[in-house]
Design a protein around this motif. Structure first.
Motif, PDB file in Angstrom:
ATOM      1  N   ILE A  51      42.321 -58.454 -43.259  1.00 44.56           N
ATOM      2  CA  ILE A  51      41.267 -59.162 -43.825  1.00 44.56           C
ATOM      3  C   ILE A  51      41.745 -60.204 -44.803  1.00 44.56           C
ATOM      4  O   ILE A  51      42.644 -59.877 -45.884  1.00 44.56           O
ATOM      5  CB  ILE A  51      40.521 -58.195 -45.097  1.00 44.56           C
ATOM      6  CG1 ILE A  51      39.783 -57.008 -43.981  1.00 44.56           C
ATOM      7  CG2 ILE A  51      39.334 -58.920 -45.581  1.00 44.56           C
ATOM      8  CD1 ILE A  51      39.421 -55.875 -44.734  1.00 44.56           C
ATOM      9  N   ASP A  52      41.513 -61.471 -44.531  1.00 38.55           N
ATOM     10  CA  ASP A  52      41.913 -62.775 -45.227  1.00 38.55           C
ATOM     11  C   ASP A  52      40.945 -63.340 -46.298  1.00 38.55           C
ATOM     12  O   ASP A  52      39.859 -63.525 -45.874  1.00 38.55           O
ATOM     13  CB  ASP A  52      41.953 -63.784 -43.995  1.00 38.55           C
ATOM     14  CG  ASP A  52      42.868 -64.935 -44.459  1.00 38.55           C
ATOM     15  OD1 ASP A  52      43.076 -65.034 -45.771  1.00 38.55           O
ATOM     16  OD2 ASP A  52      43.270 -65.881 -43.727  1.00 38.55           O
ATOM     17  N   THR A  83      45.385 -54.515 -43.887  1.00 39.31           N
ATOM     18  CA  THR A  83      46.140 -55.647 -44.841  1.00 39.31           C
ATOM     19  C   THR A  83      45.039 -56.346 -45.517  1.00 39.31           C
ATOM     20  O   THR A  83      44.137 -57.048 -44.709  1.00 39.31           O
ATOM     21  CB  THR A  83      47.330 -56.465 -44.041  1.00 39.31           C
ATOM     22  OG1 THR A  83      47.970 -55.533 -43.470  1.00 39.31           O
ATOM     23  CG2 THR A  83      47.769 -57.502 -45.209  1.00 39.31           C
ATOM     24  N   ILE A  84      45.115 -56.859 -46.688  1.00 39.25           N
ATOM     25  CA  ILE A  84      44.298 -57.757 -47.315  1.00 39.25           C
ATOM     26  C   ILE A  84      45.351 -58.936 -47.898  1.00 39.25           C
ATOM     27  O   ILE A  84      46.263 -58.813 -48.464  1.00 39.25           O
ATOM     28  CB  ILE A  84      43.464 -57.153 -48.564  1.00 39.25           C
ATOM     29  CG1 ILE A  84      42.428 -56.221 -48.178  1.00 39.25           C
ATOM     30  CG2 ILE A  84      42.785 -58.475 -49.248  1.00 39.25           C
ATOM     31  CD1 ILE A  84      41.600 -55.865 -49.354  1.00 39.25           C
ATOM     32  N   VAL A  85      44.975 -59.966 -47.302  1.00 41.30           N
ATOM     33  CA  VAL A  85      45.836 -61.247 -47.718  1.00 41.30           C
ATOM     34  C   VAL A  85      44.830 -61.868 -48.843  1.00 41.30           C
ATOM     35  O   VAL A  85      43.771 -62.552 -48.801  1.00 41.30           O
ATOM     36  CB  VAL A  85      45.830 -62.314 -46.499  1.00 41.30           C
ATOM     37  CG1 VAL A  85      46.929 -63.359 -46.895  1.00 41.30           C
ATOM     38  CG2 VAL A  85      46.635 -61.542 -45.454  1.00 41.30           C
ATOM     39  N   LEU A  95      41.108 -56.934 -56.938  1.00 43.29           N
ATOM     40  CA  LEU A  95      41.570 -55.631 -55.985  1.00 43.29           C
ATOM     41  C   LEU A  95      42.180 -54.497 -56.805  1.00 43.29           C
ATOM     42  O   LEU A  95      42.051 -53.572 -56.308  1.00 43.29           O
ATOM     43  CB  LEU A  95      42.098 -56.323 -55.047  1.00 43.29           C
ATOM     44  CG  LEU A  95      41.536 -57.229 -53.941  1.00 43.29           C
ATOM     45  CD1 LEU A  95      42.463 -57.975 -53.094  1.00 43.29           C
ATOM     46  CD2 LEU A  95      40.293 -56.611 -53.193  1.00 43.29           C
ATOM     47  N   ASP A  96      43.136 -55.198 -57.658  1.00 39.34           N
ATOM     48  CA  ASP A  96      43.784 -54.071 -58.110  1.00 39.34           C
ATOM     49  C   ASP A  96      43.163 -53.151 -59.148  1.00 39.34           C
ATOM     50  O   ASP A  96      43.277 -51.997 -59.043  1.00 39.34           O
ATOM     51  CB  ASP A  96      44.827 -54.859 -59.287  1.00 39.34           C
ATOM     52  CG  ASP A  96      46.264 -55.503 -58.470  1.00 39.34           C
ATOM     53  OD1 ASP A  96      46.451 -54.836 -57.629  1.00 39.34           O
ATOM     54  OD2 ASP A  96      47.048 -56.061 -59.148  1.00 39.34           O
ATOM     55  N   VAL A  97      42.371 -53.633 -59.924  1.00 33.59           N
ATOM     56  CA  VAL A  97      41.291 -52.867 -60.674  1.00 33.59           C
ATOM     57  C   VAL A  97      40.384 -51.949 -59.953  1.00 33.59           C
ATOM     58  O   VAL A  97      40.237 -50.777 -60.277  1.00 33.59           O
ATOM     59  CB  VAL A  97      40.549 -54.000 -61.887  1.00 33.59           C
ATOM     60  CG1 VAL A  97      39.363 -53.044 -62.525  1.00 33.59           C
ATOM     61  CG2 VAL A  97      41.341 -54.523 -62.851  1.00 33.59           C
ATOM     62  N   MET A  98      40.156 -52.606 -58.903  1.00 38.07           N
ATOM     63  CA  MET A  98      39.175 -51.763 -58.064  1.00 38.07           C
ATOM     64  C   MET A  98      39.806 -50.503 -57.084  1.00 38.07           C
ATOM     65  O   MET A  98      39.301 -49.689 -56.631  1.00 38.07           O
ATOM     66  CB  MET A  98      38.471 -52.361 -56.978  1.00 38.07           C
ATOM     67  CG  MET A  98      37.454 -53.488 -57.837  1.00 38.07           C
ATOM     68  SD  MET A  98      35.842 -52.868 -57.814  1.00 38.07           S
ATOM     69  CE  MET A  98      34.880 -54.206 -58.055  1.00 38.07           C
ATOM     70  N   GLY A  99      41.290 -50.703 -57.364  1.00 41.26           N
ATOM     71  CA  GLY A  99      42.061 -49.619 -56.714  1.00 41.26           C
ATOM     72  C   GLY A  99      42.082 -49.715 -55.186  1.00 41.26           C
ATOM     73  O   GLY A  99      42.324 -48.724 -54.596  1.00 41.26           O
ATOM     74  N   THR A 105      47.251 -52.568 -47.793  1.00 43.95           N
ATOM     75  CA  THR A 105      48.321 -53.006 -48.084  1.00 43.95           C
ATOM     76  C   THR A 105      47.996 -54.554 -48.553  1.00 43.95           C
ATOM     77  O   THR A 105      47.412 -55.127 -47.835  1.00 43.95           O
ATOM     78  CB  THR A 105      49.299 -53.291 -46.966  1.00 43.95           C
ATOM     79  OG1 THR A 105      49.495 -52.115 -46.121  1.00 43.95           O
ATOM     80  CG2 THR A 105      50.665 -53.826 -47.390  1.00 43.95           C
ATOM     81  N   LEU A 106      48.389 -54.783 -49.879  1.00 42.56           N
ATOM     82  CA  LEU A 106      47.975 -56.005 -50.520  1.00 42.56           C
ATOM     83  C   LEU A 106      49.130 -57.045 -50.423  1.00 42.56           C
ATOM     84  O   LEU A 106      50.324 -56.856 -50.730  1.00 42.56           O
ATOM     85  CB  LEU A 106      47.529 -55.899 -51.630  1.00 42.56           C
ATOM     86  CG  LEU A 106      46.234 -54.918 -52.214  1.00 42.56           C
ATOM     87  CD1 LEU A 106      46.056 -54.960 -53.466  1.00 42.56           C
ATOM     88  CD2 LEU A 106      45.112 -55.307 -51.252  1.00 42.56           C
TER      89      LEU A 106
END
Length: 169
Positions: A51-52, A83-85, A95-99, A105-106
């Motif tokens: 996911i870009d 994967t999220i780019v 994205l971090d806060v949301m878990g 994979t970020l």
């Protein structure tokens, strides 16, 4: 700075499905994201999902809920998590806060740039369908971590009450 209306593009190439979110991605695009999540879970030969988000200026919580649904749709079917780019600090922080690191994979840049992407036709959603999707997205987010549970509990309760009221008429 211009806010670009949200667009979703996709490509499927040698087992890799790429979903690219551009501009301001809001709940209006959720029906499109939802149909992709459902389609992905049934895609034969799927090996990886990327996911870009590099061109996304904003991704609202409903859209994030459906990105999480994409991850859940392919859970156990792929060798590695999707994967999220994301290279924008605000998006990364969100994205971090949301878990999201539990399900994805970020990364800041992809290993290879995806092939030609085509715009996905927007799946229209009526008001009730939209409300239902907003509710589903936030329920998914609430299950991801404690922060989200506290953050979205009031919204989910309000939407559930609205949904209950609309079924009484």
């Amino acid at each position: 700075m211009m806010i670009h209306e949200g667009r979703i593009q996709a490509a499927f190439d040698s087992g890799v499905f790429v979903l690219k979110l551009c501009g301001d991605v809001r709940l209006t695009l959720c029906a499109t994201l939802d149909s992709q999540a459902q389609r992905l879970s049934q895609t034969p030969g799927l090996r990886a999902v990327m996911i870009d988000l590099r061109e996304a200026t904003n991704v609202d919580s409903t859209a994030l809920g459906f990105l999480a649904k994409v991850a859940m749709a392919v859970q156990g079917k792929l060798e590695q998590p999707p994967t999220i780019v994301a290279d924008h600090p605000d998006v990364q922080r969100m994205l971090d806060v949301m878990g999201f690191e539990r399900y994805f994979t970020l990364v800041e840049s992809p290993i290879t740039e995806p092939c030609e992407l085509s715009d996905l036709p927007e799946v229209p959603a009526d008001e009730e369908g939209l409300r239902h999707r907003i509710l589903e997205a936030h329920r998914i987010l609430m299950h991801m971590n404690e922060h989200n549970r506290e953050e979205f509990q009031p919204l989910v309760e309000m939407l559930e009450a609205q949904e209950a009221a609309s079924h009484q008429h």
